[in-house]
Enzyme design. Structure first.
Site, short mmCIF file in Angstrom:
data_model
loop_
_atom_site.label_atom_id
_atom_site.label_comp_id
_atom_site.label_asym_id
_atom_site.label_seq_id
_atom_site.Cartn_x
_atom_site.Cartn_y
_atom_site.Cartn_z
CB SER A 16 -0.91 0.00 1.24
OG SER A 16 -1.54 1.25 1.35
CE LYS A 67 -11.91 0.41 0.54
NZ LYS A 67 -11.94 1.07 -0.76
CD GLU A 79 -26.36 10.94 5.24
OE1 GLU A 79 -26.91 10.32 4.32
OE2 GLU A 79 -26.75 10.89 6.42
CG ASN A 88 -12.27 5.11 2.50
OD1 ASN A 88 -12.82 5.83 3.33
ND2 ASN A 88 -11.70 5.60 1.42
CG ASP A 103 -12.78 4.87 -2.00
OD1 ASP A 103 -11.65 5.36 -1.80
OD2 ASP A 103 -13.07 3.68 -1.77
N GLY A 127 -17.76 -1.50 -14.78
CA GLY A 127 -17.47 -2.18 -13.52
C GLY A 127 -18.57 -1.93 -12.50
N GLY A 129 -17.81 -3.16 -8.99
CA GLY A 129 -17.19 -3.58 -7.73
C GLY A 129 -17.23 -2.44 -6.71
N GLY A 130 -16.33 -2.53 -5.72
CA GLY A 130 -16.33 -1.55 -4.64
C GLY A 130 -16.10 -0.13 -5.12
N GLY A 244 -6.19 7.85 -12.36
CA GLY A 244 -6.64 7.58 -10.99
C GLY A 244 -5.80 8.16 -9.87
P1 NAP Z 1 -13.37 -5.02 -7.27
O1 NAP Z 1 -14.37 -4.70 -6.23
O2 NAP Z 1 -12.65 -6.33 -7.22
O3 NAP Z 1 -14.09 -4.90 -8.71
C1 NAP Z 1 -13.42 -5.28 -9.89
C2 NAP Z 1 -14.31 -4.93 -11.09
O4 NAP Z 1 -13.57 -5.27 -12.28
C3 NAP Z 1 -15.61 -5.73 -11.15
O5 NAP Z 1 -16.61 -4.95 -11.72
C4 NAP Z 1 -15.22 -6.90 -12.10
O6 NAP Z 1 -16.32 -7.49 -12.77
C5 NAP Z 1 -14.34 -6.16 -13.08
N1 NAP Z 1 -13.46 -7.08 -13.80
C6 NAP Z 1 -12.39 -7.76 -13.31
N2 NAP Z 1 -11.83 -8.53 -14.28
C7 NAP Z 1 -12.58 -8.34 -15.39
C8 NAP Z 1 -12.53 -8.86 -16.73
N3 NAP Z 1 -11.57 -9.73 -17.11
N4 NAP Z 1 -13.46 -8.45 -17.63
C9 NAP Z 1 -14.43 -7.55 -17.26
N5 NAP Z 1 -14.53 -7.03 -16.02
C10 NAP Z 1 -13.62 -7.42 -15.10
O7 NAP Z 1 -12.20 -3.93 -7.31
P2 NAP Z 1 -12.31 -2.37 -6.91
O8 NAP Z 1 -11.85 -2.18 -5.52
O9 NAP Z 1 -13.63 -1.87 -7.33
O10 NAP Z 1 -11.14 -1.73 -7.84
C11 NAP Z 1 -11.29 -1.63 -9.25
C12 NAP Z 1 -10.13 -0.84 -9.85
O11 NAP Z 1 -10.16 0.50 -9.35
C13 NAP Z 1 -8.75 -1.39 -9.47
O12 NAP Z 1 -7.93 -1.32 -10.61
C14 NAP Z 1 -8.25 -0.45 -8.40
O13 NAP Z 1 -6.84 -0.33 -8.39
C15 NAP Z 1 -8.89 0.86 -8.82
N6 NAP Z 1 -9.11 1.77 -7.67
C16 NAP Z 1 -8.52 3.00 -7.71
C17 NAP Z 1 -8.72 3.89 -6.66
C18 NAP Z 1 -8.06 5.23 -6.70
O14 NAP Z 1 -7.98 5.89 -5.65
N7 NAP Z 1 -7.64 5.72 -7.84
C19 NAP Z 1 -9.53 3.52 -5.57
C20 NAP Z 1 -10.14 2.25 -5.58
C21 NAP Z 1 -9.91 1.38 -6.64
P3 NAP Z 1 -17.20 -8.67 -12.05
O15 NAP Z 1 -18.10 -7.99 -11.07
O16 NAP Z 1 -17.91 -9.30 -13.16
O17 NAP Z 1 -16.19 -9.57 -11.37
#
Ligand code: NAP
Length: 280
Positions: A16, A67, A79, A88, A103, A127, A129-130, A244
């Protein structure tokens, strides 16, 4: 002077950037805190939490896999954390535990830096995810006209869109559907891990960029690499882009404010952290 402890918890967490980011801000501001990382495995959160208070931690950030589980341990949440169902940042004051989520705020601020507001805009989120949840819900709650969430597991996108059924719509991740939703999009945001260094996974096609109006902005939450192939290709087509890194920095600055109780110059801190990270 008593030095108070802060940290980031998660598993894995040793990679990290949070300790570098927070210690550089704390040192610059001369605040009496130190920040480290603590590996806390899934299932160990409750035990760590009670030990944390004894060890003198007064706040921490949380990453995977804690989280959502943290919701059970806080007395009050803000909120945003309530809206995303995820925390977070935690601050412990007078034995009371407060949970926050920075976030969405972090992404919004980085978008505003580009002179772009989500108000009345058509937005496409890749996407569900989180990170996608925080960004999509924040932008929907800030007055977006329409937010379309495209996700490989479409049921996750559908669940997310239930939060704002009037303006949020789910689709699958097919190239055809993404291209179609892009036709009227003003903001496109990649919130998947596709294109992240080290995963070896990338978009099968970036054809959808050709469907975007020429005034659209393309954003990628990924900050490693700083310029993903998605952003590179978007720039080649003359589109505005946003990586990002600024979101990472702003969410940390807001988290530090919550954990220390200090109000800081957000712009100044962002400049400092970006300098520190670029020489790391
Ligand atoms: P997460 O909860 O694991 O979600 C991952 C997402 O990617 C899900 O929607 C997943 O789809 C999709 N995905 C993964 N592999 C895939 C593939 N081969 N084809 C299509 N979709 C795919 O992860 P997260 O925490 O949301 O993070 C997502 C990204 O954001 C990461 O790269 C992370 O580094 C970045 N991020 C950046 C910040 C920042 O401050 N800039 C903060 C948080 C996260 P499914 O639901 O179908 O599995």
């Amino acid at each position: 002077m008593e030095i108070k402890k802060l940290c980031v918890i998660g598993d894995p967490v040793s990679h990290s950037k949070s300790p570098i980011i927070h210690n550089s801000m704390l040192k610059h501001l001369d605040l009496p805190f130190v920040y480290d990382y603590q590996t806390v495995k899934s299932g160990e959160l409750e035990k760590w939490f009670s030990d944390a208070k004894k060890m003198g931690y007064v706040g921490f950030n949380a990453t995977m896999p804690h989280k959502v589980d943290l919701l059970k341990f806080v007395d009050e949440i803000d909120e945003d954390a309530k809206m995303y169902g995820a925390i977070n940042t935690v601050s412990i004051k007078n034995d009371k535990v407060y949970g926050y989520n920075t976030d969405g705020k972090g992404f919004l601020r980085s978008l505003e830096d580009k002179g772009v507001s989500p108000k009345f805009k058509e937005i496409v989120i890749l996407g569900a995810g989180g990170a996608a949840s925080a960004v999509a819900l924040k932008l929907a709650s800030e007055g977006a006209k329409k937010v379309t969430v495209c996700n490989r597991s479409v049921e996750k996108a559908e669940k997310l869109c239930e939060n704002f059924p009037e303006i949020m719509f789910a689709t699958d991740f097919s190239a055809e559907n993404i291209s179609k939703t892009c036709e009227t999009a003003e903001i496109l945001i990649n919130c998947t891990s596709l294109g992240m260094e080290g995963t070896g996974k990338n978009f099968e096609s970036l054809e959808f960029l050709n469907s975007l109006p020429s005034t659209a902005i393309v954003c990628d939450l990924i900050y490693y690499p700083e310029k993903t192939e998605l952003l590179f290709e978007a720039e080649k087509r003359g589109l505005k882009t946003l990586g990002g890194l600024k979101m990472l920095v702003y969410q940390a600055v807001f988290a530090m404010e919550f954990m220390t109780g200090e109000r800081v110059d957000v712009e100044e801190m962002a400049r400092l952290v970006i300098n520190v990270l670029s020489s790391d």
